[in-house]
Write a protein that holds these residues in place. Structure first.
Motif, PDB file in Angstrom:
ATOM      1  N   THR A 149       0.843  -1.193   0.000  1.00  0.00           N
ATOM      2  CA  THR A 149       0.000   0.000   0.000  1.00  0.00           C
ATOM      3  C   THR A 149       0.875   1.238   0.000  1.00  0.00           C
ATOM      4  O   THR A 149       2.005   1.220   0.480  1.00  0.00           O
ATOM      5  CB  THR A 149      -0.922   0.010   1.235  1.00  0.00           C
ATOM      6  OG1 THR A 149      -0.124  -0.039   2.416  1.00  0.00           O
ATOM      7  CG2 THR A 149      -1.872  -1.166   1.207  1.00  0.00           C
ATOM      8  N   THR A 150       0.342   2.314  -0.555  1.00  0.00           N
ATOM      9  CA  THR A 150       1.082   3.566  -0.648  1.00  0.00           C
ATOM     10  C   THR A 150       0.104   4.726  -0.730  1.00  0.00           C
ATOM     11  O   THR A 150      -0.993   4.567  -1.261  1.00  0.00           O
ATOM     12  CB  THR A 150       1.994   3.579  -1.893  1.00  0.00           C
ATOM     13  OG1 THR A 150       2.725   4.808  -1.927  1.00  0.00           O
ATOM     14  CG2 THR A 150       1.202   3.427  -3.176  1.00  0.00           C
ATOM     15  N   PRO A 151       0.498   5.896  -0.234  1.00  0.00           N
ATOM     16  CA  PRO A 151      -0.346   7.068  -0.442  1.00  0.00           C
ATOM     17  C   PRO A 151      -0.153   7.697  -1.829  1.00  0.00           C
ATOM     18  O   PRO A 151      -0.907   8.580  -2.208  1.00  0.00           O
ATOM     19  CB  PRO A 151       0.096   8.030   0.662  1.00  0.00           C
ATOM     20  CG  PRO A 151       1.495   7.631   0.964  1.00  0.00           C
ATOM     21  CD  PRO A 151       1.569   6.144   0.727  1.00  0.00           C
ATOM     22  N   ASP A 152       0.852   7.229  -2.611  1.00  0.00           N
ATOM     23  CA  ASP A 152       1.149   7.830  -3.910  1.00  0.00           C
ATOM     24  C   ASP A 152       1.451   6.738  -4.943  1.00  0.00           C
ATOM     25  O   ASP A 152       2.594   6.327  -5.121  1.00  0.00           O
ATOM     26  CB  ASP A 152       2.329   8.792  -3.780  1.00  0.00           C
ATOM     27  CG  ASP A 152       2.591   9.607  -5.023  1.00  0.00           C
ATOM     28  OD1 ASP A 152       2.152   9.215  -6.127  1.00  0.00           O
ATOM     29  OD2 ASP A 152       3.262  10.649  -4.894  1.00  0.00           O
ATOM     30  N   LEU A 153       0.421   6.279  -5.617  1.00  0.00           N
ATOM     31  CA  LEU A 153       0.556   5.187  -6.580  1.00  0.00           C
ATOM     32  C   LEU A 153       1.518   5.531  -7.714  1.00  0.00           C
ATOM     33  O   LEU A 153       2.373   4.714  -8.074  1.00  0.00           O
ATOM     34  CB  LEU A 153      -0.819   4.831  -7.159  1.00  0.00           C
ATOM     35  CG  LEU A 153      -0.829   3.643  -8.120  1.00  0.00           C
ATOM     36  CD1 LEU A 153      -0.713   2.340  -7.355  1.00  0.00           C
ATOM     37  CD2 LEU A 153      -2.084   3.648  -8.964  1.00  0.00           C
ATOM     38  N   ASP A 154       1.407   6.727  -8.255  1.00  0.00           N
ATOM     39  CA  ASP A 154       2.274   7.098  -9.380  1.00  0.00           C
ATOM     40  C   ASP A 154       3.745   7.036  -9.009  1.00  0.00           C
ATOM     41  O   ASP A 154       4.568   6.530  -9.773  1.00  0.00           O
ATOM     42  CB  ASP A 154       1.923   8.504  -9.882  1.00  0.00           C
ATOM     43  CG  ASP A 154       0.511   8.587 -10.443  1.00  0.00           C
ATOM     44  OD1 ASP A 154       0.070   7.615 -11.090  1.00  0.00           O
ATOM     45  OD2 ASP A 154      -0.151   9.607 -10.217  1.00  0.00           O
ATOM     46  N   ARG A 155       4.084   7.519  -7.821  1.00  0.00           N
ATOM     47  CA  ARG A 155       5.477   7.497  -7.370  1.00  0.00           C
ATOM     48  C   ARG A 155       5.969   6.058  -7.206  1.00  0.00           C
ATOM     49  O   ARG A 155       7.089   5.725  -7.598  1.00  0.00           O
ATOM     50  CB  ARG A 155       5.596   8.267  -6.049  1.00  0.00           C
ATOM     51  CG  ARG A 155       7.007   8.312  -5.505  1.00  0.00           C
ATOM     52  CD  ARG A 155       7.047   8.951  -4.150  1.00  0.00           C
ATOM     53  NE  ARG A 155       6.283   8.093  -3.238  1.00  0.00           N
ATOM     54  CZ  ARG A 155       6.091   8.342  -1.957  1.00  0.00           C
ATOM     55  NH1 ARG A 155       6.560   9.438  -1.425  1.00  0.00           N
ATOM     56  NH2 ARG A 155       5.418   7.524  -1.202  1.00  0.00           N
ATOM     57  N   MET A 156       5.124   5.178  -6.646  1.00  0.00           N
ATOM     58  CA  MET A 156       5.537   3.800  -6.422  1.00  0.00           C
ATOM     59  C   MET A 156       5.681   3.040  -7.737  1.00  0.00           C
ATOM     60  O   MET A 156       6.631   2.280  -7.922  1.00  0.00           O
ATOM     61  CB  MET A 156       4.547   3.093  -5.499  1.00  0.00           C
ATOM     62  CG  MET A 156       5.056   1.774  -4.971  1.00  0.00           C
ATOM     63  SD  MET A 156       6.478   1.908  -3.864  1.00  0.00           S
ATOM     64  CE  MET A 156       5.686   2.451  -2.367  1.00  0.00           C
ATOM     65  N   VAL A 157       4.770   3.265  -8.680  1.00  0.00           N
ATOM     66  CA  VAL A 157       4.883   2.622  -9.989  1.00  0.00           C
ATOM     67  C   VAL A 157       6.170   3.075 -10.675  1.00  0.00           C
ATOM     68  O   VAL A 157       6.913   2.261 -11.231  1.00  0.00           O
ATOM     69  CB  VAL A 157       3.637   2.921 -10.856  1.00  0.00           C
ATOM     70  CG1 VAL A 157       3.869   2.511 -12.303  1.00  0.00           C
ATOM     71  CG2 VAL A 157       2.405   2.210 -10.289  1.00  0.00           C
ATOM     72  N   GLN A 158       6.445   4.364 -10.634  1.00  0.00           N
ATOM     73  CA  GLN A 158       7.668   4.896 -11.240  1.00  0.00           C
ATOM     74  C   GLN A 158       8.906   4.255 -10.610  1.00  0.00           C
ATOM     75  O   GLN A 158       9.863   3.912 -11.309  1.00  0.00           O
ATOM     76  CB  GLN A 158       7.725   6.409 -11.079  1.00  0.00           C
ATOM     77  CG  GLN A 158       8.963   7.029 -11.682  1.00  0.00           C
ATOM     78  CD  GLN A 158       9.013   8.542 -11.494  1.00  0.00           C
ATOM     79  OE1 GLN A 158       8.120   9.160 -10.924  1.00  0.00           O
ATOM     80  NE2 GLN A 158      10.073   9.151 -11.982  1.00  0.00           N
ATOM     81  N   PHE A 159       8.907   4.048  -9.296  1.00  0.00           N
ATOM     82  CA  PHE A 159      10.020   3.402  -8.606  1.00  0.00           C
ATOM     83  C   PHE A 159      10.279   2.010  -9.185  1.00  0.00           C
ATOM     84  O   PHE A 159      11.409   1.671  -9.547  1.00  0.00           O
ATOM     85  CB  PHE A 159       9.721   3.311  -7.106  1.00  0.00           C
ATOM     86  CG  PHE A 159      10.616   2.376  -6.350  1.00  0.00           C
ATOM     87  CD1 PHE A 159      11.920   2.739  -6.048  1.00  0.00           C
ATOM     88  CD2 PHE A 159      10.149   1.136  -5.932  1.00  0.00           C
ATOM     89  CE1 PHE A 159      12.748   1.871  -5.336  1.00  0.00           C
ATOM     90  CE2 PHE A 159      10.965   0.273  -5.215  1.00  0.00           C
ATOM     91  CZ  PHE A 159      12.265   0.643  -4.925  1.00  0.00           C
ATOM     92  N   TYR A 160       9.252   1.173  -9.299  1.00  0.00           N
ATOM     93  CA  TYR A 160       9.440  -0.182  -9.815  1.00  0.00           C
ATOM     94  C   TYR A 160       9.850  -0.173 -11.284  1.00  0.00           C
ATOM     95  O   TYR A 160      10.686  -0.979 -11.704  1.00  0.00           O
ATOM     96  CB  TYR A 160       8.181  -1.033  -9.602  1.00  0.00           C
ATOM     97  CG  TYR A 160       8.085  -1.533  -8.183  1.00  0.00           C
ATOM     98  CD1 TYR A 160       8.837  -2.625  -7.772  1.00  0.00           C
ATOM     99  CD2 TYR A 160       7.286  -0.899  -7.253  1.00  0.00           C
ATOM    100  CE1 TYR A 160       8.784  -3.074  -6.458  1.00  0.00           C
ATOM    101  CE2 TYR A 160       7.219  -1.332  -5.945  1.00  0.00           C
ATOM    102  CZ  TYR A 160       7.976  -2.423  -5.553  1.00  0.00           C
ATOM    103  OH  TYR A 160       7.933  -2.857  -4.258  1.00  0.00           O
ATOM    104  N   GLU A 161       9.287   0.741 -12.067  1.00  0.00           N
ATOM    105  CA  GLU A 161       9.666   0.824 -13.476  1.00  0.00           C
ATOM    106  C   GLU A 161      11.127   1.231 -13.636  1.00  0.00           C
ATOM    107  O   GLU A 161      11.865   0.629 -14.424  1.00  0.00           O
ATOM    108  CB  GLU A 161       8.759   1.821 -14.206  1.00  0.00           C
ATOM    109  CG  GLU A 161       7.341   1.312 -14.402  1.00  0.00           C
ATOM    110  CD  GLU A 161       6.407   2.347 -14.997  1.00  0.00           C
ATOM    111  OE1 GLU A 161       5.365   1.949 -15.523  1.00  0.00           O
ATOM    112  OE2 GLU A 161       6.701   3.569 -14.913  1.00  0.00           O
TER     113      GLU A 161
END
Length: 134
Positions: free
Chosen positions: A13-25
């Motif tokens: 879980t995260t408060p910022d989905l875009d930031r977390m997706v960018q991290f994994y990418e």
């Protein structure tokens, strides 16, 4: 022998989905294979393919989701996430890639059965990547 064939996905879980997706990418060259918008009944979420083998990290944005009220810094839903690469050389290349992105990453450590490195994700969860000793 187990009747299952492995783990299909882990949910973070995260408060910022875009930031977390960018991290994994960026860190793992992972692919966002599915994303859904927040609805009245469900949070916004993405499914990230972390290995091309049907193994996923499901990232759920909880900023506007009722479950967020049940967690604080001491009761995070997961303790750590463990990813894998096949060889020590791949682990070294990944460490170099992560470092080149300016992200914090540990040195590679030898454990009895594997080589391992650790790093925090953008929300501070521990991510470990390992290569089994062959």
């Amino acid at each position: 022998m187990a009747v299952t064939s492995g783990i299909n996905h882990v949910v973070v879980t995260t408060p910022d989905l875009d930031r977390m997706v960018q991290f994994y990418e960026e860190a793992f060259d992972a692919e966002n294979v599915f994303e859904s918008a927040r609805t009245d009944d469900d949070p916004r979420m993405a499914i990230i393919d972390v290995g091309g083998t049907g193994r996923y990290v499901k990232v759920v944005e909880i900023e506007h989701y009722a479950l967020r009220d049940h967690y604080d810094e001491s009761t995070r839903p997961i303790e750590r996430l463990g990813l894998a690469v096949e060889t020590l050389d791949q682990l070294r290349a990944l460490r170099d890639r992560i470092g080149a992105l300016g992200l914090a990453v540990s040195d590679i450590e030898r454990l009895p059965t594997q080589w391992i490195l650790s790093m925090p994700d953008p929300d501070g969860y521990l991510v470990q990547i390992s290569a089994h000793v062959r």
